[in-house]
Design a protein around this motif. Structure first.
Motif, PDB file in Angstrom:
ATOM      1  N   TRP A 303       0.899  -1.297   0.035  1.00  0.00           N
ATOM      2  CA  TRP A 303      -0.020   0.091   0.153  1.00  0.00           C
ATOM      3  C   TRP A 303       0.917   1.160  -0.107  1.00  0.00           C
ATOM      4  CZ3 TRP A 303      -0.734  -4.341   2.840  1.00  0.00           C
ATOM      5  CH2 TRP A 303      -1.841  -4.963   2.666  1.00  0.00           C
ATOM      6  N   VAL A 304       0.503   1.996  -0.900  1.00  0.00           N
ATOM      7  CA  VAL A 304       1.411   3.316  -0.807  1.00  0.00           C
ATOM      8  C   VAL A 304       0.350   4.528  -0.624  1.00  0.00           C
ATOM      9  CG1 VAL A 304       2.419   4.906  -2.479  1.00  0.00           C
ATOM     10  CG2 VAL A 304       2.804   2.518  -2.759  1.00  0.00           C
ATOM     11  N   LEU A 305       0.962   5.272   0.457  1.00  0.00           N
ATOM     12  CA  LEU A 305       0.013   6.459   0.852  1.00  0.00           C
ATOM     13  C   LEU A 305       0.526   7.766   0.451  1.00  0.00           C
ATOM     14  CD1 LEU A 305      -2.400   7.819   2.034  1.00  0.00           C
ATOM     15  CD2 LEU A 305      -1.466   7.306   4.311  1.00  0.00           C
ATOM     16  N   LEU A 306      -0.006   8.730  -0.042  1.00  0.00           N
ATOM     17  CA  LEU A 306       0.824  10.112  -0.480  1.00  0.00           C
ATOM     18  C   LEU A 306      -0.013  11.075   0.524  1.00  0.00           C
ATOM     19  CD1 LEU A 306       2.684  12.183  -1.745  1.00  0.00           C
ATOM     20  CD2 LEU A 306       1.101  12.243  -3.669  1.00  0.00           C
ATOM     21  N   GLU A 307       0.861  11.758   1.308  1.00  0.00           N
ATOM     22  CA  GLU A 307       0.244  12.847   2.246  1.00  0.00           C
ATOM     23  C   GLU A 307       0.820  14.383   1.948  1.00  0.00           C
ATOM     24  OE1 GLU A 307      -0.980  11.423   6.206  1.00  0.00           O
ATOM     25  OE2 GLU A 307       0.905  10.228   5.963  1.00  0.00           O
ATOM     26  N   ASP A 308       0.005  15.293   1.889  1.00  0.00           N
ATOM     27  CA  ASP A 308       0.663  16.613   1.540  1.00  0.00           C
ATOM     28  C   ASP A 308       0.272  17.192   2.853  1.00  0.00           C
ATOM     29  OD1 ASP A 308       1.362  19.177   1.016  1.00  0.00           O
ATOM     30  OD2 ASP A 308       0.166  19.509  -0.717  1.00  0.00           O
ATOM     31  N   LEU A 309       1.355  17.642   3.822  1.00  0.00           N
ATOM     32  CA  LEU A 309       1.199  18.166   4.976  1.00  0.00           C
ATOM     33  C   LEU A 309       1.437  19.591   4.906  1.00  0.00           C
ATOM     34  CD1 LEU A 309       2.809  15.230   7.167  1.00  0.00           C
ATOM     35  CD2 LEU A 309       0.499  15.603   6.682  1.00  0.00           C
ATOM     36  N   GLY A 310       1.742  20.257   3.787  1.00  0.00           N
ATOM     37  CA  GLY A 310       1.981  21.841   3.822  1.00  0.00           C
ATOM     38  C   GLY A 310       3.425  22.029   3.578  1.00  0.00           C
ATOM     39  N   SER A 311       4.113  21.838   4.652  1.00  0.00           N
ATOM     40  CA  SER A 311       5.417  22.182   4.678  1.00  0.00           C
ATOM     41  C   SER A 311       6.393  20.862   4.165  1.00  0.00           C
ATOM     42  CB  SER A 311       6.081  22.647   6.129  1.00  0.00           C
ATOM     43  OG  SER A 311       5.521  21.481   7.225  1.00  0.00           O
ATOM     44  N   ASP A 312       5.787  19.479   4.593  1.00  0.00           N
ATOM     45  CA  ASP A 312       6.290  18.213   4.107  1.00  0.00           C
ATOM     46  C   ASP A 312       5.669  17.346   3.316  1.00  0.00           C
ATOM     47  OD1 ASP A 312       8.537  18.954   5.616  1.00  0.00           O
ATOM     48  OD2 ASP A 312       7.591  17.912   7.436  1.00  0.00           O
ATOM     49  N   ILE A 313       6.060  16.721   2.464  1.00  0.00           N
ATOM     50  CA  ILE A 313       5.556  15.824   1.578  1.00  0.00           C
ATOM     51  C   ILE A 313       5.839  14.399   2.173  1.00  0.00           C
ATOM     52  CG2 ILE A 313       5.261  14.672  -0.570  1.00  0.00           C
ATOM     53  CD1 ILE A 313       4.236  17.580  -0.463  1.00  0.00           C
ATOM     54  N   VAL A 314       4.912  13.530   2.441  1.00  0.00           N
ATOM     55  CA  VAL A 314       5.248  12.218   3.209  1.00  0.00           C
ATOM     56  C   VAL A 314       4.472  11.186   2.152  1.00  0.00           C
ATOM     57  CG1 VAL A 314       4.846  10.611   5.085  1.00  0.00           C
ATOM     58  CG2 VAL A 314       5.257  13.211   5.453  1.00  0.00           C
ATOM     59  N   VAL A 315       5.365  10.212   1.995  1.00  0.00           N
ATOM     60  CA  VAL A 315       4.984   8.918   1.297  1.00  0.00           C
ATOM     61  C   VAL A 315       5.330   7.601   2.104  1.00  0.00           C
ATOM     62  CG1 VAL A 315       5.084   7.727  -0.910  1.00  0.00           C
ATOM     63  CG2 VAL A 315       5.671  10.163  -1.122  1.00  0.00           C
ATOM     64  N   SER A 316       4.143   7.011   2.340  1.00  0.00           N
ATOM     65  CA  SER A 316       4.280   5.571   3.088  1.00  0.00           C
ATOM     66  C   SER A 316       4.274   4.638   2.145  1.00  0.00           C
ATOM     67  CB  SER A 316       3.184   5.858   4.235  1.00  0.00           C
ATOM     68  OG  SER A 316       3.625   6.707   5.067  1.00  0.00           O
ATOM     69  N   VAL A 317       5.227   3.452   2.366  1.00  0.00           N
ATOM     70  CA  VAL A 317       4.809   2.243   1.491  1.00  0.00           C
ATOM     71  C   VAL A 317       5.013   1.146   2.530  1.00  0.00           C
ATOM     72  CG1 VAL A 317       6.168   0.753  -0.215  1.00  0.00           C
ATOM     73  CG2 VAL A 317       6.445   3.262  -0.286  1.00  0.00           C
ATOM     74  N   ARG A 318       3.797   0.644   2.527  1.00  0.00           N
ATOM     75  CA  ARG A 318       3.649  -0.606   3.554  1.00  0.00           C
ATOM     76  C   ARG A 318       3.385  -2.018   2.829  1.00  0.00           C
ATOM     77  NH1 ARG A 318      -0.737  -2.478   6.114  1.00  0.00           N
ATOM     78  NH2 ARG A 318      -2.054  -0.647   5.303  1.00  0.00           N
ATOM     79  N   ASP A 319       3.678  -2.935   3.361  1.00  0.00           N
ATOM     80  CA  ASP A 319       3.564  -4.374   2.682  1.00  0.00           C
ATOM     81  C   ASP A 319       3.209  -5.272   4.139  1.00  0.00           C
ATOM     82  OD1 ASP A 319       5.818  -6.149   3.490  1.00  0.00           O
ATOM     83  OD2 ASP A 319       6.800  -4.641   2.446  1.00  0.00           O
ATOM     84  N   ASP A 320       2.332  -6.468   3.543  1.00  0.00           N
ATOM     85  CA  ASP A 320       2.045  -7.380   4.622  1.00  0.00           C
ATOM     86  C   ASP A 320       2.757  -8.772   4.368  1.00  0.00           C
ATOM     87  OD1 ASP A 320       1.145  -8.357   2.438  1.00  0.00           O
ATOM     88  OD2 ASP A 320      -0.889  -8.418   3.164  1.00  0.00           O
ATOM     89  N   GLY A 321       3.978  -8.281   3.950  1.00  0.00           N
ATOM     90  CA  GLY A 321       5.055  -9.553   3.907  1.00  0.00           C
ATOM     91  C   GLY A 321       5.796 -10.219   5.004  1.00  0.00           C
ATOM     92  N   VAL A 322       6.778 -10.935   4.850  1.00  0.00           N
ATOM     93  CA  VAL A 322       7.388 -11.459   5.975  1.00  0.00           C
ATOM     94  C   VAL A 322       8.342 -10.554   6.947  1.00  0.00           C
ATOM     95  CG1 VAL A 322       7.618 -13.656   4.672  1.00  0.00           C
ATOM     96  CG2 VAL A 322       9.403 -12.151   4.524  1.00  0.00           C
ATOM     97  N   GLY A 323       8.524  -9.241   6.407  1.00  0.00           N
ATOM     98  CA  GLY A 323       9.149  -8.473   7.267  1.00  0.00           C
ATOM     99  C   GLY A 323      10.842  -8.521   7.201  1.00  0.00           C
TER     100      GLY A 323
END
Length: 379
Positions: A303-323
Motif C-alpha cells: 500500500w502506498v499512501l501520499l500525504e501533503d502536509l503543507g511544509s512536508d510531503i510524506v510517502v508511506s510504502v507498507r506491505d504485509d510480507g515477511v518483514g
C-alpha cells in the motif's frame, strides 16, 4: 527567439520603436530647417541632419530583425544619439543654448534610443537610457530648470514602462511555449499509454496471473512480468513537467504504479513538486515496491499512501510480507547491496528528506519517505 514560431515576441514593440524613430526624425529635420538661418553653424546642422537620417536607416534595419544579442548595439545607438546632442554646442549660439527656447539639434529624435534600450533589455535598462539622455540634455544646456527636469521624468518613465511591456511579452511567450510543449507531450503520452495498456500491459498482467497460478518456474516468470509491468507503467508516467512553472503532480506519478498487488492512495487535489523532485520520489517508491516483490513473499501486497502536509510531503510504502530481521538492512549495505542505501535513502537525502523504516519478522515493512517542500523547491 522565445515563442513557438521562432520570432521575437517583442517584434511589435521593435516596429513601434522604429516608427517612433522615423517620426521623430521628420520632426527634427523640420526643426533644423526652421531654425537654419539662426544657427551659428548652419552647415553643421545640415550635416547632423544627414547623420540622423543615415543612422535612422541603420537602426531600422537592425531593429526590425532583433536577436538576443542586441544590447551592445543599443548602447552604441545611445552613444550616437548623445554625440548628436553634444553637437548642439557647436551648432547653436550661446543665447540659443541658455536663453532663447531653441531645441537642441536632435530634439525629440533621441527618445527613440530610450525605447530601443527598454525593449532590448527591460525596465532597468530603459530607465538608465532615459537618465543618460536627460543627463546630456542638462550638460549641453548648462543649467537645470523645471522643463528639463520634466523631460528627465518623462524619459525615465517611458523607458521603464516600455521595458516592463517587453519583459512581460517575453515571459508570456515563454509560458505559452512551455504550455504548448507540455500539451503536445501529454497528448502523445496518453496515446502511447492507451496503446501500451491495450497490448503490452495486458500481456504482462496475463503472464503474471497465469504464472502465479501454475507455480514453479512459471512463478518466477510471473514475478519478472510483474516487475516489468510496474517498470513500464512508471516509464509511461515519467513525463515532462505538467505545469508552466516546471512542476509535476507527484500523485499522478505514484498512481500509475498501482497494480493488483499494489494499492495507491493520493489526495484528490494535485501535489505539485518540481519535476526532478517528483521523479526522484517516484523512483524511490518504485525501489521500495521492488523490494516488496523480491523479499516480502509471492502473496504479499503493498500500500502506498501520499500525504501533503503543507511544509512536508510524506510517502508511506507498507506491505504485509515477511518483514525484515533486525540488522538485516545494515548487513545488506555492508555486503555491497546498495538498493536501499543508494536508490531509496540516497534519492530522498538529495531532496533534503529522511527515510524511516519500521519492520519486524512476520509483520511486514513500512517505509516513510519525508521530504520538506521548501528543500525540494516546491512552492
Amino acid at each position: 527567439m522565445n515563442n513557438q514560431q521562432g520570432r521575437d515576441p517583442t517584434l511589435p514593440l521593435w516596429r513601434a520603436a522604429v516608427l517612433l524613430r522615423v517620426l521623430t526624425l521628420l520632426f527634427a529635420l523640420g526643426v533644423i530647417i526652421y531654425h537654419l538661418d539662426e544657427y551659428r553653424r548652419p552647415w553643421l546642422a545640415l550635416v547632423m541632419g544627414g547623420v540622423m537620417t543615415v543612422w535612422t536607416v541603420v537602426v531600422a534595419v537592425r531593429y526590425l530583425k532583433p536577436t538576443e544579442k542586441l544590447l551592445a548595439f543599443t548602447v552604441f545607438d545611445l552613444a550616437v544619439c548623445c554625440a548628436v546632442m553634444t553637437s548642439s554646442l557647436l551648432v547653436l549660439t550661446p543665447l540659443q543654448l541658455e536663453g532663447e527656447p531653441v531645441p537642441l539639434v536632435p530634439t525629440v529624435w533621441v527618445t527613440g534610443v530610450v525605447a530601443a534600450g527598454a525593449v532590448a533589455a527591460g525596465p532597468v535598462a530603459g530607465g538608465v537610457f532615459g537618465g543618460v539622455v536627460a543627463a546630456f540634455n542638462y550638460g549641453v544646456r548648462g543649467y537645470v530648470d523645471t522643463d528639463l527636469t520634466r523631460d528627465l521624468m518623462l524619459l525615465v518613465g517611458v523607458g521603464f514602462v516600455l521595458g516592463l511591456a517587453a519583459a512581460s511579452s517575453r515571459r508570456s511567450a515563454a509560458r505559452l511555449e512551455t504550455a504548448l510543449r507540455t500539451e503536445a507531450a501529454t497528448a502523445e503520452r496518453e496515446r502511447l499509454a492507451r496503446s501500451i495498456h491495450d497490448s503490452v500491459l495486458q500481456v504482462l498482467a496475463h503472464v503474471r496471473r497465469r504464472g502465479g497460478e501454475l507455480g514453479g518456474d512459471a512463478a518466477e516468470l510471473a514475478k519478472l512480468a510483474g516487475e516489468q509491468e510496474v517498470a513500464l507503467r512508471a516509464l509511461v508516467s515519467s513525463a515532462p513537467a505538467s505545469t508552466e512553472d516546471g512542476a509535476a503532480d507527484l500523485g499522478a506519478r505514484l498512481k500509475i504504479l498501482e497494480t493488483e498487488r499494489v494499492s495507491v492512495s493520493v489526495p484528490a487535489t494535485p501535489v505539485p513538486l518540481p519535476a526532478a523532485a517528483a521523479n526522484e520520489l517516484a523512483s524511490a517508491v518504485r525501489e521500495a515496491l521492488a523490494n516488496v516483490g523480491k523479499h516480502a513473499g509471492v502473496t504479499a501486497k503493498a500500500w502506498v499512501l501520499l500525504e501533503d502536509l503543507g511544509s512536508d510531503i510524506v510517502v508511506s510504502v507498507r506491505d504485509d510480507g515477511v518483514g525484515i530481521a533486525p540488522g538485516r538492512v545494515a548487513a545488506a549495505e555492508r555486503e555491497g547491496r546498495m538498493g536501499i542505501a543508494r536508490s531509496l535513502r540516497g534519492r530522498v537525502a538529495e531532496l533534503g528528506g529522511s527515510v524511516t523504516l519500521e519492520t519486524a519478522p512476520g509483520e511486514g515493512v513500512e517505509w516513510e519517505l519525508r521530504v520538506p517542500r521548501e528543500r525540494s523547491g516546491a512552492k
